[in-house]
Design a protein around this motif. Sequence first.
Motif, short mmCIF file in Angstrom:
data_model
loop_
_atom_site.label_atom_id
_atom_site.label_comp_id
_atom_site.label_asym_id
_atom_site.label_seq_id
_atom_site.Cartn_x
_atom_site.Cartn_y
_atom_site.Cartn_z
N THR A 1 -9.23 -6.67 11.68
CA THR A 1 -8.31 -5.50 11.62
C THR A 1 -8.44 -4.56 12.70
O THR A 1 -9.61 -4.10 12.90
CB THR A 1 -8.11 -4.56 10.43
OG1 THR A 1 -7.99 -5.63 9.43
CG2 THR A 1 -7.10 -3.69 10.62
N GLU A 2 -7.67 -4.30 13.87
CA GLU A 2 -7.80 -3.57 14.88
C GLU A 2 -7.23 -2.21 14.96
O GLU A 2 -7.83 -1.16 15.16
CB GLU A 2 -7.13 -4.33 16.18
CG GLU A 2 -8.14 -5.67 16.56
CD GLU A 2 -7.44 -6.37 17.75
OE1 GLU A 2 -6.20 -6.04 18.30
OE2 GLU A 2 -8.28 -7.10 18.11
N GLU A 3 -5.91 -2.05 14.35
CA GLU A 3 -5.34 -0.85 14.04
C GLU A 3 -5.14 -0.38 12.54
O GLU A 3 -5.06 -1.33 11.78
CB GLU A 3 -3.87 -0.85 14.98
CG GLU A 3 -3.85 -1.26 16.29
CD GLU A 3 -2.51 -1.44 17.16
OE1 GLU A 3 -1.82 -0.22 16.97
OE2 GLU A 3 -2.21 -2.35 17.34
N LEU A 4 -4.64 0.83 12.54
CA LEU A 4 -4.35 1.15 11.16
C LEU A 4 -3.14 0.57 10.60
O LEU A 4 -2.27 0.43 11.53
CB LEU A 4 -4.39 2.80 11.19
CG LEU A 4 -5.55 3.60 11.02
CD1 LEU A 4 -5.57 4.86 11.45
CD2 LEU A 4 -6.52 3.17 9.76
N PRO A 5 -2.88 0.53 9.25
CA PRO A 5 -1.72 -0.35 9.05
C PRO A 5 -0.41 0.55 9.33
O PRO A 5 -0.23 1.71 9.27
CB PRO A 5 -1.98 -0.52 7.50
CG PRO A 5 -3.08 0.66 7.08
CD PRO A 5 -3.96 0.49 8.36
N ARG A 6 0.58 -0.34 9.80
CA ARG A 6 1.94 0.42 9.81
C ARG A 6 3.00 -0.19 9.07
O ARG A 6 2.96 -1.41 8.91
CB ARG A 6 2.35 0.29 11.41
CG ARG A 6 1.36 0.72 12.51
CD ARG A 6 1.76 0.88 13.93
NE ARG A 6 0.86 1.38 14.63
CZ ARG A 6 1.11 2.06 15.82
NH1 ARG A 6 2.59 2.59 16.18
NH2 ARG A 6 0.45 2.80 16.57
N VAL A 7 3.55 0.77 8.38
CA VAL A 7 4.78 0.34 7.79
C VAL A 7 6.12 1.02 7.95
O VAL A 7 6.13 2.18 8.74
CB VAL A 7 4.46 0.66 6.17
CG1 VAL A 7 3.21 -0.27 5.67
CG2 VAL A 7 4.33 2.23 5.85
N THR A 8 7.30 0.59 7.52
CA THR A 8 8.35 1.27 7.62
C THR A 8 8.65 2.15 6.42
O THR A 8 8.37 1.61 5.31
CB THR A 8 9.61 0.25 8.10
OG1 THR A 8 9.60 -0.57 6.96
CG2 THR A 8 9.49 -0.24 9.35
N ALA A 9 9.25 3.15 6.42
CA ALA A 9 9.75 3.85 5.42
C ALA A 9 10.93 4.86 5.42
O ALA A 9 11.30 5.03 6.82
CB ALA A 9 8.48 4.87 4.98
N LYS A 10 11.49 5.34 4.53
CA LYS A 10 12.80 6.07 4.42
C LYS A 10 12.49 7.53 4.52
O LYS A 10 11.51 7.98 3.74
CB LYS A 10 13.67 5.89 3.23
CG LYS A 10 14.15 4.45 3.06
CD LYS A 10 15.50 4.50 4.12
CE LYS A 10 16.22 2.88 3.68
NZ LYS A 10 17.38 2.84 4.56
N SER A 11 12.72 8.18 5.57
CA SER A 11 12.46 9.54 5.91
C SER A 11 13.38 10.36 4.37
O SER A 11 14.62 10.52 4.19
CB SER A 11 12.90 10.18 7.12
OG SER A 11 12.74 11.41 7.24
N VAL A 12 12.66 11.47 3.92
CA VAL A 12 13.18 12.32 3.02
C VAL A 12 13.32 13.70 3.67
O VAL A 12 13.53 14.53 3.00
CB VAL A 12 12.24 12.54 1.67
CG1 VAL A 12 12.26 10.96 0.97
CG2 VAL A 12 11.01 12.91 2.05
N SER A 13 13.35 13.77 4.97
CA SER A 13 13.27 15.09 5.68
C SER A 13 13.96 14.94 6.89
O SER A 13 14.11 13.71 7.34
CB SER A 13 11.85 15.80 5.77
OG SER A 13 10.98 14.92 6.41
N SER A 14 14.22 15.85 7.69
CA SER A 14 14.84 15.73 9.05
C SER A 14 13.88 16.35 10.06
O SER A 14 13.13 17.20 9.74
CB SER A 14 15.96 16.28 8.92
OG SER A 14 16.94 15.82 8.26
#
Length: 392
Positions: free
Chosen positions: A316-329
Amino acid sequence: MISISEAISIVKHSSKPLLKETIKRVEKAGGYILFKDVISPINMPPFRQSAMDGYALNLHDNLTYILIGEVKAGDGHQPILKKGEAVRIFTGAAVPDSANAVMMQEKVSKTGNSITLEIQANTQQNIRPLGEQVKTGDIALKKGSKLTPAAIGYLISLGITEVSVFKKPNIALVTTGNELVEAGQELTFGKIYESNSKMLLSALYSLKFYDVTLYKVEDNYTKTVETLQTAINDNDLVLITGGISVGDYDFVGKALNELTVQQLFYKVKQKPGKPLFYGKKDDTQIFALPGNPAAALSCFYVYVFIVLQKLMNRDTEELPRVTAKSVSSFKKKGDRPQFLKAIYNNGSVEILEGQNSSMLQTFALSNALVYAPETVTDINEGDTIEVIQLPV
Protein backbone atom coordinates in the motif's frame (compact mmCIF):
# COMPACT_ATOMS: atom_id res chain seq x y z
CA MET A 1 5.68 24.59 -9.66
CA ILE A 2 4.46 21.06 -10.47
CA SER A 3 1.09 19.35 -10.23
CA ILE A 4 -0.01 17.07 -7.40
CA SER A 5 0.03 14.02 -9.66
CA GLU A 6 3.59 14.82 -10.79
CA ALA A 7 4.72 15.28 -7.20
CA ILE A 8 3.18 11.97 -6.10
CA SER A 9 4.78 10.19 -9.05
CA ILE A 10 8.23 11.61 -8.20
CA VAL A 11 7.88 10.57 -4.56
CA LYS A 12 6.87 7.03 -5.55
CA HIS A 13 9.70 6.57 -8.03
CA SER A 14 12.40 8.12 -5.85
CA SER A 15 12.01 5.85 -2.83
CA LYS A 16 13.25 2.31 -2.38
CA PRO A 17 13.11 -0.13 0.52
CA LEU A 18 15.76 0.00 3.21
CA LEU A 19 18.01 -2.96 3.95
CA LYS A 20 17.13 -5.71 6.36
CA GLU A 21 17.41 -5.91 10.10
CA THR A 22 16.90 -8.87 12.40
CA ILE A 23 14.39 -8.57 15.21
CA LYS A 24 15.39 -10.95 17.97
CA ARG A 25 11.95 -11.10 19.58
CA VAL A 26 9.31 -11.72 16.95
CA GLU A 27 6.54 -10.35 19.20
CA LYS A 28 8.14 -6.91 18.74
CA ALA A 29 8.00 -7.11 14.94
CA GLY A 30 4.43 -5.86 14.54
CA GLY A 31 3.97 -3.72 11.42
CA TYR A 32 7.26 -4.77 9.84
CA ILE A 33 7.53 -6.40 6.40
CA LEU A 34 9.37 -9.71 5.97
CA PHE A 35 12.69 -9.33 4.16
CA LYS A 36 12.81 -12.99 3.11
CA ASP A 37 10.64 -16.10 3.14
CA VAL A 38 10.18 -17.77 6.53
CA ILE A 39 10.59 -21.54 6.33
CA SER A 40 8.67 -23.65 8.80
CA PRO A 41 10.94 -25.71 11.07
CA ILE A 42 8.11 -28.03 12.07
CA ASN A 43 4.83 -29.49 10.93
CA MET A 44 1.80 -27.58 12.18
CA PRO A 45 0.04 -29.23 13.79
CA PRO A 46 3.04 -31.38 14.79
CA PHE A 47 0.76 -34.40 15.39
CA ARG A 48 -2.72 -35.55 14.44
CA GLN A 49 -4.87 -33.31 16.56
CA SER A 50 -8.43 -33.57 17.84
CA ALA A 51 -10.60 -30.73 16.53
CA MET A 52 -13.06 -30.99 19.44
CA ASP A 53 -13.97 -32.61 22.72
CA GLY A 54 -15.25 -36.13 22.18
CA TYR A 55 -14.03 -39.68 21.64
CA ALA A 56 -11.22 -41.01 19.43
CA LEU A 57 -12.27 -44.23 17.75
CA ASN A 58 -10.80 -47.21 15.98
CA LEU A 59 -13.75 -47.66 13.67
CA HIS A 60 -15.77 -50.84 13.26
CA ASP A 61 -19.27 -51.58 11.97
CA ASN A 62 -21.03 -51.29 15.33
CA LEU A 63 -22.12 -48.03 17.03
CA THR A 64 -20.92 -49.25 20.44
CA TYR A 65 -17.27 -48.92 21.55
CA ILE A 66 -15.31 -50.01 24.60
CA LEU A 67 -13.76 -47.08 26.43
CA ILE A 68 -10.14 -47.84 27.39
CA GLY A 69 -8.70 -44.50 28.52
CA GLU A 70 -8.35 -40.76 28.11
CA VAL A 71 -6.05 -38.32 26.27
CA LYS A 72 -5.89 -34.69 27.38
CA ALA A 73 -4.25 -31.79 25.57
CA GLY A 74 -0.53 -32.00 26.29
CA ASP A 75 -0.48 -35.74 27.06
CA GLY A 76 2.44 -37.51 25.42
CA HIS A 77 1.30 -41.12 25.66
CA GLN A 78 -0.13 -43.07 22.72
CA PRO A 79 -2.87 -45.57 23.70
CA ILE A 80 -3.14 -48.45 21.26
CA LEU A 81 -6.76 -48.99 20.21
CA LYS A 82 -8.06 -52.19 18.75
CA LYS A 83 -11.08 -52.13 16.44
CA GLY A 84 -14.18 -51.20 18.40
CA GLU A 85 -12.20 -49.36 21.13
CA ALA A 86 -12.22 -45.67 22.02
CA VAL A 87 -10.55 -43.11 24.28
CA ARG A 88 -11.97 -39.92 25.73
CA ILE A 89 -10.20 -37.02 24.01
CA PHE A 90 -10.17 -33.24 24.26
CA THR A 91 -9.67 -30.38 21.81
CA GLY A 92 -6.04 -30.01 20.79
CA ALA A 93 -4.98 -33.39 22.17
CA ALA A 94 -2.90 -35.82 20.12
CA VAL A 95 -5.07 -38.41 18.39
CA PRO A 96 -3.58 -41.90 18.84
CA ASP A 97 -2.09 -43.36 15.66
CA SER A 98 -4.45 -46.32 16.03
CA ALA A 99 -7.55 -44.06 15.98
CA ASN A 100 -9.10 -43.03 12.66
CA ALA A 101 -11.99 -40.76 13.71
CA VAL A 102 -13.18 -38.46 16.51
CA MET A 103 -16.86 -38.25 17.37
CA MET A 104 -18.03 -35.10 19.15
CA GLN A 105 -19.25 -35.71 22.68
CA GLU A 106 -22.74 -34.38 21.88
CA LYS A 107 -23.32 -37.35 19.59
CA VAL A 108 -22.28 -39.95 22.18
CA SER A 109 -23.97 -41.58 25.19
CA LYS A 110 -21.84 -43.29 27.84
CA THR A 111 -22.77 -46.30 29.97
CA GLY A 112 -20.10 -47.64 32.31
CA ASN A 113 -16.99 -48.36 30.24
CA SER A 114 -18.78 -48.31 26.87
CA ILE A 115 -20.08 -45.57 24.61
CA THR A 116 -22.73 -45.58 21.90
CA LEU A 117 -22.71 -43.27 18.90
CA GLU A 118 -25.89 -41.67 17.58
CA ILE A 119 -24.57 -41.95 14.02
CA GLN A 120 -21.73 -43.77 12.34
CA ALA A 121 -18.45 -41.83 12.15
CA ASN A 122 -16.54 -41.19 8.94
CA THR A 123 -12.85 -41.93 8.55
CA GLN A 124 -10.62 -39.01 9.69
CA GLN A 125 -13.66 -37.10 10.95
CA ASN A 126 -12.73 -34.22 13.32
CA ILE A 127 -9.01 -34.97 13.09
CA ARG A 128 -6.63 -32.20 12.09
CA PRO A 129 -3.98 -33.97 10.00
CA LEU A 130 -0.26 -33.67 10.63
CA GLY A 131 1.04 -30.54 8.88
CA GLU A 132 -2.45 -29.33 7.92
CA GLN A 133 -1.40 -25.66 8.18
CA VAL A 134 2.20 -26.01 7.03
CA LYS A 135 4.74 -28.80 6.67
CA THR A 136 8.38 -28.85 7.70
CA GLY A 137 10.45 -27.08 5.04
CA ASP A 138 7.51 -25.31 3.44
CA ILE A 139 7.24 -21.51 3.23
CA ALA A 140 5.33 -20.39 6.30
CA LEU A 141 5.17 -16.70 5.27
CA LYS A 142 6.47 -15.18 2.04
CA LYS A 143 8.85 -12.26 1.69
CA GLY A 144 6.85 -9.03 1.69
CA SER A 145 4.22 -10.27 4.15
CA LYS A 146 3.18 -7.73 6.76
CA LEU A 147 3.65 -8.93 10.31
CA THR A 148 0.19 -8.50 11.77
CA PRO A 149 -0.71 -9.79 15.25
CA ALA A 150 -2.06 -12.97 13.60
CA ALA A 151 1.16 -13.43 11.61
CA ILE A 152 3.26 -13.02 14.75
CA GLY A 153 1.11 -15.55 16.60
CA TYR A 154 1.46 -17.95 13.68
CA LEU A 155 5.26 -17.67 13.58
CA ILE A 156 5.57 -18.14 17.32
CA SER A 157 3.35 -21.23 17.08
CA LEU A 158 6.03 -22.66 14.77
CA GLY A 159 8.72 -22.01 17.36
CA ILE A 160 10.20 -19.07 15.42
CA THR A 161 11.73 -16.47 17.74
CA GLU A 162 13.40 -13.98 15.36
CA VAL A 163 12.72 -12.63 11.87
CA SER A 164 14.51 -10.71 9.11
CA VAL A 165 12.50 -7.66 8.13
CA PHE A 166 12.82 -4.51 6.08
CA LYS A 167 14.32 -1.91 8.40
CA LYS A 168 12.09 0.85 9.65
CA PRO A 169 13.54 4.27 8.91
CA ASN A 170 15.35 6.46 11.41
CA ILE A 171 13.46 9.75 11.19
CA ALA A 172 14.50 13.31 12.03
CA LEU A 173 11.93 16.00 12.80
CA VAL A 174 13.49 19.45 12.45
CA THR A 175 11.56 22.55 13.48
CA THR A 176 12.72 26.06 12.64
CA GLY A 177 11.69 29.47 13.93
CA ASN A 178 12.63 32.09 16.51
CA GLU A 179 8.98 32.49 17.43
CA LEU A 180 8.60 28.97 18.80
CA VAL A 181 8.57 28.01 22.47
CA GLU A 182 7.85 24.67 24.14
CA ALA A 183 4.42 24.10 25.70
CA GLY A 184 4.75 24.60 29.44
CA GLN A 185 7.07 27.59 29.10
CA GLU A 186 5.96 31.18 29.49
CA LEU A 187 4.32 32.50 26.33
CA THR A 188 5.74 36.00 25.92
CA PHE A 189 4.47 38.52 23.40
CA GLY A 190 5.33 37.57 19.81
CA LYS A 191 5.89 33.90 20.59
CA ILE A 192 3.74 30.83 19.84
CA TYR A 193 3.82 27.33 21.20
CA GLU A 194 5.63 24.89 18.89
CA SER A 195 3.18 22.16 17.90
CA ASN A 196 4.37 20.86 14.52
CA SER A 197 7.01 18.49 15.85
CA LYS A 198 4.67 16.90 18.40
CA MET A 199 1.88 16.72 15.84
CA LEU A 200 4.09 14.95 13.31
CA LEU A 201 5.62 12.79 16.03
CA SER A 202 2.11 11.66 16.98
CA ALA A 203 1.31 10.93 13.33
CA LEU A 204 4.48 8.82 13.03
CA TYR A 205 3.77 6.97 16.27
CA SER A 206 0.23 6.19 15.10
CA LEU A 207 1.78 4.52 12.04
CA LYS A 208 4.20 2.59 14.33
CA PHE A 209 7.35 4.54 13.45
CA TYR A 210 9.09 5.08 16.76
CA ASP A 211 12.75 5.79 15.93
CA VAL A 212 12.35 9.57 15.76
CA THR A 213 14.79 12.30 16.82
CA LEU A 214 13.65 15.89 17.38
CA TYR A 215 15.85 18.84 16.37
CA LYS A 216 15.10 22.53 16.92
CA VAL A 217 16.98 25.32 15.18
CA GLU A 218 16.62 29.09 15.38
CA ASP A 219 16.42 31.26 12.29
CA ASN A 220 20.17 31.36 11.83
CA TYR A 221 21.86 30.27 8.62
CA THR A 222 24.97 28.67 10.08
CA LYS A 223 23.02 26.78 12.75
CA THR A 224 20.47 25.66 10.15
CA VAL A 225 23.25 24.20 7.99
CA GLU A 226 24.86 22.45 10.96
CA THR A 227 21.59 21.01 12.24
CA LEU A 228 20.45 19.76 8.84
CA GLN A 229 23.88 18.24 8.18
CA THR A 230 23.59 16.20 11.39
CA ALA A 231 19.98 15.22 10.74
CA ILE A 232 20.77 14.07 7.17
CA ASN A 233 23.88 12.14 8.19
CA ASP A 234 22.13 10.28 11.02
CA ASN A 235 18.72 9.47 9.54
CA ASP A 236 16.97 7.78 6.63
CA LEU A 237 14.19 10.39 6.45
CA VAL A 238 14.31 14.05 7.42
CA LEU A 239 11.15 16.10 7.91
CA ILE A 240 11.66 19.85 8.27
CA THR A 241 8.88 22.25 9.17
CA GLY A 242 9.11 25.94 8.43
CA GLY A 243 11.81 28.05 6.86
CA ILE A 244 11.33 26.78 3.30
CA SER A 245 9.70 29.91 1.87
CA VAL A 246 11.65 32.88 0.51
CA GLY A 247 11.51 35.31 3.43
CA ASP A 248 14.60 37.06 4.78
CA TYR A 249 14.80 34.57 7.65
CA ASP A 250 13.87 31.42 5.75
CA PHE A 251 17.20 29.60 5.60
CA VAL A 252 16.19 26.00 4.94
CA GLY A 253 16.31 26.17 1.14
CA LYS A 254 19.72 27.86 1.14
CA ALA A 255 21.05 25.37 3.68
CA LEU A 256 19.84 22.38 1.66
CA ASN A 257 21.52 23.84 -1.41
CA GLU A 258 24.83 24.29 0.45
CA LEU A 259 24.60 20.69 1.63
CA THR A 260 24.20 19.61 -2.04
CA VAL A 261 20.81 18.05 -1.45
CA GLN A 262 19.32 16.99 -4.77
CA GLN A 263 16.08 18.89 -5.30
CA LEU A 264 13.44 16.61 -6.82
CA PHE A 265 10.75 19.27 -6.65
CA TYR A 266 9.98 22.53 -4.91
CA LYS A 267 6.48 24.02 -4.84
CA VAL A 268 3.36 22.10 -5.74
CA LYS A 269 0.22 23.57 -7.25
CA GLN A 270 -2.00 22.83 -4.27
CA LYS A 271 -3.66 24.39 -1.27
CA PRO A 272 -2.59 24.09 1.47
CA GLY A 273 1.11 23.27 1.17
CA LYS A 274 2.34 25.07 -1.94
CA PRO A 275 5.92 25.65 -0.60
CA LEU A 276 6.72 21.92 -0.32
CA PHE A 277 10.27 20.69 -0.95
CA TYR A 278 11.32 17.10 -1.64
CA GLY A 279 14.88 15.97 -2.22
CA LYS A 280 17.60 13.41 -1.52
CA LYS A 281 21.14 13.34 -0.23
CA ASP A 282 22.72 9.96 -0.88
CA ASP A 283 20.14 7.51 0.57
CA THR A 284 18.41 10.03 2.84
CA GLN A 285 14.96 11.31 1.85
CA ILE A 286 14.24 14.93 2.78
CA PHE A 287 10.96 16.84 2.98
CA ALA A 288 10.77 20.51 3.88
CA LEU A 289 7.15 20.95 4.89
CA PRO A 290 5.34 24.27 5.20
CA GLY A 291 5.43 25.90 8.63
CA ASN A 292 1.66 26.30 8.87
CA PRO A 293 0.50 23.26 10.84
CA ALA A 294 -2.54 22.25 8.77
CA ALA A 295 -0.45 22.52 5.61
CA ALA A 296 2.36 20.47 7.16
CA LEU A 297 -0.01 17.70 8.23
CA SER A 298 -1.81 17.63 4.87
CA CYS A 299 1.53 17.21 3.08
CA PHE A 300 2.52 14.50 5.55
CA TYR A 301 -0.55 12.42 4.72
CA VAL A 302 -0.41 12.98 0.94
CA TYR A 303 3.36 12.67 0.35
CA VAL A 304 5.39 11.61 3.38
CA PHE A 305 3.06 8.66 3.98
CA ILE A 306 4.07 7.27 0.57
CA VAL A 307 7.78 7.41 1.39
CA LEU A 308 7.22 5.66 4.71
CA GLN A 309 5.45 2.80 2.92
CA LYS A 310 8.10 2.56 0.20
CA LEU A 311 10.97 2.48 2.70
CA MET A 312 9.25 -0.45 4.42
CA ASN A 313 8.49 -2.23 1.12
CA ARG A 314 4.76 -2.18 1.83
CA ASP A 315 2.32 -2.83 -1.00
CA THR A 316 0.00 0.00 0.00
CA GLU A 317 1.55 3.29 -1.09
CA GLU A 318 -1.16 5.92 -0.61
CA LEU A 319 -3.92 6.37 1.91
CA PRO A 320 -7.22 4.90 0.69
CA ARG A 321 -9.37 7.08 -1.54
CA VAL A 322 -13.12 6.65 -1.91
CA THR A 323 -15.97 8.60 -3.44
CA ALA A 324 -18.69 10.05 -1.24
CA LYS A 325 -21.78 12.26 -1.39
CA SER A 326 -21.22 15.75 -0.03
CA VAL A 327 -23.66 16.82 2.69
CA SER A 328 -22.34 20.39 2.64
CA SER A 329 -21.40 23.10 0.17
CA PHE A 330 -18.03 24.75 -0.41
CA LYS A 331 -16.84 27.53 -2.70
CA LYS A 332 -13.21 27.12 -3.75
CA LYS A 333 -11.13 30.25 -4.22
CA GLY A 334 -8.35 30.37 -6.80
CA ASP A 335 -7.30 27.77 -9.36
CA ARG A 336 -5.19 25.51 -7.17
CA PRO A 337 -6.47 22.04 -6.24
CA GLN A 338 -7.34 21.86 -2.56
CA PHE A 339 -7.24 19.32 0.26
CA LEU A 340 -10.20 20.15 2.51
CA LYS A 341 -10.61 18.94 6.08
CA ALA A 342 -13.74 16.84 6.37
CA ILE A 343 -15.68 14.22 8.28
CA TYR A 344 -16.41 11.04 6.32
CA ASN A 345 -19.10 8.63 7.46
CA ASN A 346 -20.53 5.66 5.59
CA GLY A 347 -20.51 7.11 2.08
CA SER A 348 -21.21 10.70 3.07
CA VAL A 349 -18.77 13.51 3.74
CA GLU A 350 -19.08 16.90 5.39
CA ILE A 351 -16.61 19.65 4.47
CA LEU A 352 -15.85 21.61 7.61
CA GLU A 353 -15.57 25.33 8.20
CA GLY A 354 -12.15 26.83 8.92
CA GLN A 355 -9.90 25.60 6.11
CA ASN A 356 -7.06 28.07 6.76
CA SER A 357 -3.64 26.40 6.62
CA SER A 358 -2.63 27.90 9.97
CA MET A 359 -5.62 26.43 11.81
CA LEU A 360 -5.64 23.01 13.46
CA GLN A 361 -9.02 23.24 15.18
CA THR A 362 -10.86 21.97 12.10
CA PHE A 363 -8.21 19.33 11.40
CA ALA A 364 -8.66 18.08 14.97
CA LEU A 365 -12.25 17.13 14.10
CA SER A 366 -11.44 15.55 10.73
CA ASN A 367 -11.03 11.94 9.70
CA ALA A 368 -10.65 12.68 5.98
CA LEU A 369 -9.45 15.11 3.34
CA VAL A 370 -11.69 16.01 0.41
CA TYR A 371 -9.74 16.45 -2.81
CA ALA A 372 -11.10 19.32 -4.90
CA PRO A 373 -9.28 19.44 -8.28
CA GLU A 374 -8.54 22.72 -10.03
CA THR A 375 -11.44 22.16 -12.45
CA VAL A 376 -13.90 22.32 -9.54
CA THR A 377 -14.95 25.76 -8.32
CA ASP A 378 -18.00 24.86 -6.26
CA ILE A 379 -18.96 21.76 -4.32
CA ASN A 380 -22.68 21.50 -3.73
CA GLU A 381 -24.73 19.32 -1.46
CA GLY A 382 -25.29 15.98 -3.17
CA ASP A 383 -22.17 16.16 -5.35
CA THR A 384 -20.00 13.05 -5.59
CA ILE A 385 -16.45 13.91 -4.52
CA GLU A 386 -13.16 12.18 -3.84
CA VAL A 387 -12.18 11.55 -0.23
CA ILE A 388 -8.82 10.57 1.27
CA GLN A 389 -9.38 8.57 4.45
CA LEU A 390 -6.96 9.49 7.24
CA PRO A 391 -5.47 6.93 9.66
CA VAL A 392 -7.17 8.34 12.76
